[in-house]
Design an enzyme around this catalytic site. Structure first.
Site, PDB file in Angstrom:
ATOM      1  N   ASP A  66       0.629  -1.182   0.089  1.00 49.46           N
ATOM      2  CA  ASP A  66       0.060  -0.022  -0.256  1.00 49.46           C
ATOM      3  C   ASP A  66       0.892   1.006   0.075  1.00 49.46           C
ATOM      4  O   ASP A  66       2.003   1.224   0.274  1.00 49.46           O
ATOM      5  CB  ASP A  66      -0.794  -0.201   1.145  1.00 49.46           C
ATOM      6  CG  ASP A  66      -0.153  -0.372   2.454  1.00 49.46           C
ATOM      7  OD1 ASP A  66       1.138  -0.124   2.795  1.00 49.46           O
ATOM      8  OD2 ASP A  66      -0.955  -1.328   3.325  1.00 49.46           O
ATOM      9  N   ASN A 134      -7.382  -3.590  14.333  1.00 50.79           N
ATOM     10  CA  ASN A 134      -8.725  -3.934  14.182  1.00 50.79           C
ATOM     11  C   ASN A 134      -8.977  -5.092  13.071  1.00 50.79           C
ATOM     12  O   ASN A 134      -9.870  -5.445  12.641  1.00 50.79           O
ATOM     13  CB  ASN A 134      -9.471  -2.857  13.535  1.00 50.79           C
ATOM     14  CG  ASN A 134      -8.828  -2.124  12.134  1.00 50.79           C
ATOM     15  OD1 ASN A 134      -8.075  -2.733  11.557  1.00 50.79           O
ATOM     16  ND2 ASN A 134      -9.286  -1.110  11.756  1.00 50.79           N
ATOM     17  N   HIS A 136      -7.055  -5.288  10.217  1.00 51.51           N
ATOM     18  CA  HIS A 136      -6.667  -5.143   8.693  1.00 51.51           C
ATOM     19  C   HIS A 136      -5.344  -5.518   8.419  1.00 51.51           C
ATOM     20  O   HIS A 136      -4.603  -5.860   9.127  1.00 51.51           O
ATOM     21  CB  HIS A 136      -6.747  -3.526   8.549  1.00 51.51           C
ATOM     22  CG  HIS A 136      -5.711  -2.714   9.114  1.00 51.51           C
ATOM     23  ND1 HIS A 136      -5.740  -1.721   9.998  1.00 51.51           N
ATOM     24  CD2 HIS A 136      -4.456  -2.670   8.684  1.00 51.51           C
ATOM     25  CE1 HIS A 136      -4.700  -1.112  10.139  1.00 51.51           C
ATOM     26  NE2 HIS A 136      -3.716  -1.700   9.474  1.00 51.51           N
ATOM     27  N   GLU A 141      -9.532  -2.544   5.563  1.00 55.49           N
ATOM     28  CA  GLU A 141     -10.266  -2.384   6.733  1.00 55.49           C
ATOM     29  C   GLU A 141     -11.579  -3.053   6.961  1.00 55.49           C
ATOM     30  O   GLU A 141     -12.133  -3.753   6.067  1.00 55.49           O
ATOM     31  CB  GLU A 141     -10.502  -0.814   6.939  1.00 55.49           C
ATOM     32  CG  GLU A 141      -9.597   0.325   6.822  1.00 55.49           C
ATOM     33  CD  GLU A 141      -8.830   0.556   8.123  1.00 55.49           C
ATOM     34  OE1 GLU A 141      -8.815  -0.578   8.826  1.00 55.49           O
ATOM     35  OE2 GLU A 141      -8.461   1.652   8.308  1.00 55.49           O
TER      36      GLU A 141
END
Length: 240
Positions: A66, A134, A136, A141
């Site tokens: 990313d 979380n 990811h 996400e």
């Protein structure tokens, strides 16, 4: 899924680096999938040590997961700068073999398509992943559904908060990123997931032993044929 728990952080880093080094020794033109963040830094240091002992990366191709939208490559917090600082500037990889999404492209949809076309030509042999608080992976996400291919994602509040430590304030953290999709990640032949610290223990258990759900993207790794999970004692303390 193979899970290894280490008492010492340097042991984890050394073992992870050995997996990438052995891949390159076995296949000098290997394709490596790379990650950013705090977890991979020690791994990259050990990979650099492998290079200094004679391992060449001249024929290797790399793809990063990313990049932030809107940060130029020369920004101190861009992932291009991160990779140069921690790995690329210290090994003999050819610059033309290094690939990251371009977060400043005029047409981000076209940039995503370009990246996917490159990935199709160069299947990833071994992919390094960190694990977000979380769940990811990359910047995929938690959501009701996930996108399989490279796409632009709006970052969740908890991700912005986690990354704020790298910026002057949370207001300076880019709100969007270009990320490799979960489909591309899962097409890697081998996946190495690394996580450290007590604060990752809950999500490690959820990802590895909880239900497979897009609400925890890392749980999709349970469907992959060859995942190697590397944890320190704190991150692995809730596993059964």
């Amino acid at each position: 899924m193979e899970i290894r728990i280490f008492d010492d952080q340097s042991e984890l880093d050394r073992y992870a680096a050995s997996l990438f080094a052995e891949t390159v020794r076995r296949k000098p033109d290997a394709v490596l999938g790379l990650a950013t963040g705090s977890t991979p830094i020690g791994i990259y240091e050990k990979i650099v040590e492998e290079h200094r002992r004679g391992l060449s990366f001249r024929e290797v191709t790399t793809f990063n997961l990313d990049e932030y939208v809107g940060l130029p490559r020369n920004h101190e917090q861009s992932y291009y700068t991160y990779m140069q600082k921690h790995l690329f500037a210290h090994i003999d990889i050819r610059p033309e073999n290094v690939h990251l999404p371009n977060g400043t492209a005029d047409d981000l949809a076209a940039e995503c398509a370009r990246y996917d076309a490159l990935l199709a030509k160069h299947p990833i042999d071994i992919q390094l992943l960190g694990l977000g608080h979380n769940g990811h992976i990359g910047f995929n996400e938690p959501d009701e559904s996930l996108i399989g291919e490279t796409h632009v994602v709006e970052l969740k509040r908890e991700t912005l908060e986690a990354n704020a430590r790298f910026f002057a304030s949370i207001r300076d953290v880019p709100t969007h990123a270009v990320t490799m999709g979960v489909g591309a990640i899962l097409r890697a032949k081998t996946i190495v997931l690394a996580a450290r610290g007590t604060d990752k223990a809950r999500i490690v258990k959820e990802a590895l032993q909880g239900p497979i759900t897009t609400k925890c993207p890392a749980s999709l790794l349970q469907t992959h044929a060859h995942v190697i999970v590397l944890l320190d004692r704190e991150a692995g303390r809730e596993l059964e």
